[in-house]
Design an enzyme around this catalytic site. Structure first.
Site, short mmCIF file in Angstrom:
data_model
loop_
_atom_site.label_atom_id
_atom_site.label_comp_id
_atom_site.label_asym_id
_atom_site.label_seq_id
_atom_site.Cartn_x
_atom_site.Cartn_y
_atom_site.Cartn_z
N CYS A 8 39.25 -26.16 19.86
CA CYS A 8 38.18 -25.51 19.09
C CYS A 8 37.58 -24.43 19.97
CB CYS A 8 37.16 -26.53 18.58
SG CYS A 8 36.09 -27.27 19.83
N ASN A 11 35.02 -26.66 22.92
CA ASN A 11 35.49 -27.98 23.36
C ASN A 11 34.34 -28.96 23.63
OD1 ASN A 11 37.31 -29.45 26.10
ND2 ASN A 11 37.63 -29.84 23.95
N CYS A 13 32.44 -30.07 20.44
CA CYS A 13 32.15 -30.69 19.14
C CYS A 13 33.41 -31.17 18.43
CB CYS A 13 31.40 -29.72 18.22
SG CYS A 13 29.75 -29.24 18.81
N ARG A 14 34.15 -30.25 17.84
CA ARG A 14 35.27 -30.62 16.97
C ARG A 14 36.48 -31.15 17.72
NH1 ARG A 14 35.82 -25.05 14.02
NH2 ARG A 14 35.33 -24.43 16.15
N SER A 15 36.95 -30.42 18.72
CA SER A 15 38.18 -30.87 19.39
C SER A 15 37.99 -32.16 20.18
CB SER A 15 38.80 -29.75 20.23
OG SER A 15 37.92 -29.29 21.23
N ASP A 124 32.23 -25.73 12.10
CA ASP A 124 31.73 -26.00 13.44
C ASP A 124 30.34 -26.62 13.36
OD1 ASP A 124 30.99 -26.07 16.09
OD2 ASP A 124 31.78 -24.07 16.53
#
Length: 154
Positions: A8, A11, A13-15, A124
């Protein structure tokens, strides 16, 4: 060993959420010796930081560990280390393709693995604050990705 990298923007939040969820699914299926998972960011802003509080909170709620995870930036060696590089949104995918060094690595958009969903990107939550919705997408996509890998590799 099959190696999967989630990417993401920063690195945090999402990933890392996808890394933690995918790792739990891999362990559930007893595939820890066959599949390795990691995450990274396009940008450098958060290198060395733990996942965002919102990501940590939702993972804690779901009893999914993120112990030892810290942000890192995508690097050229990742093209040699990973079999699958999964971008959390279209901009990440574009950025990855812009720095792509090898064509034999499967680079995909995460939402390609989420069935019956109108979203093209994993939103995000750093900007939206909606970690619950992102978790729903991540959980669905990770399960589908694992099934894809199992059918293709095992």
């Amino acid at each position: 060993m099959i190696k999967v990298l989630f990417v993401c923007l920063g690195n945090i939040c999402r990933s890392p959420m996808a890394e933690a969820v995918f790792r739990k699914l891999v362990e559930r299926d007893g595939l820890e010796k066959e599949i390795m998972v990691d995450s990274a960011g396009i940008g450098h802003w958060h290198i060395g930081k733990v996942p965002h509080k919102g990501t940590r909170n939702i993972l804690d709620e779901k009893t999914i560990t993120y112990e030892g995870m810290t942000a890192r930036q995508v690097e050229p060696a990742d093209w040699d280390r990973f079999d699958y590089i999964i971008a959390m949104d279209q901009q990440n995918l574009s950025d990855l393709n812009g720095i792509r060094e090898k064509n034999d690595v499967e680079v995909k958009l995460f939402m390609d693995f989420v069935k019956d969903e109108d979203e093209k990107d994993v939103p995000d939550p750093y900007f939206t604050g909606n970690f619950d919705y992102v978790y729903e997408l991540v959980e669905a996509g990770c399960q589908s990705l694992l099934e894809h890998i199992k059918k293709k590799q095992f």
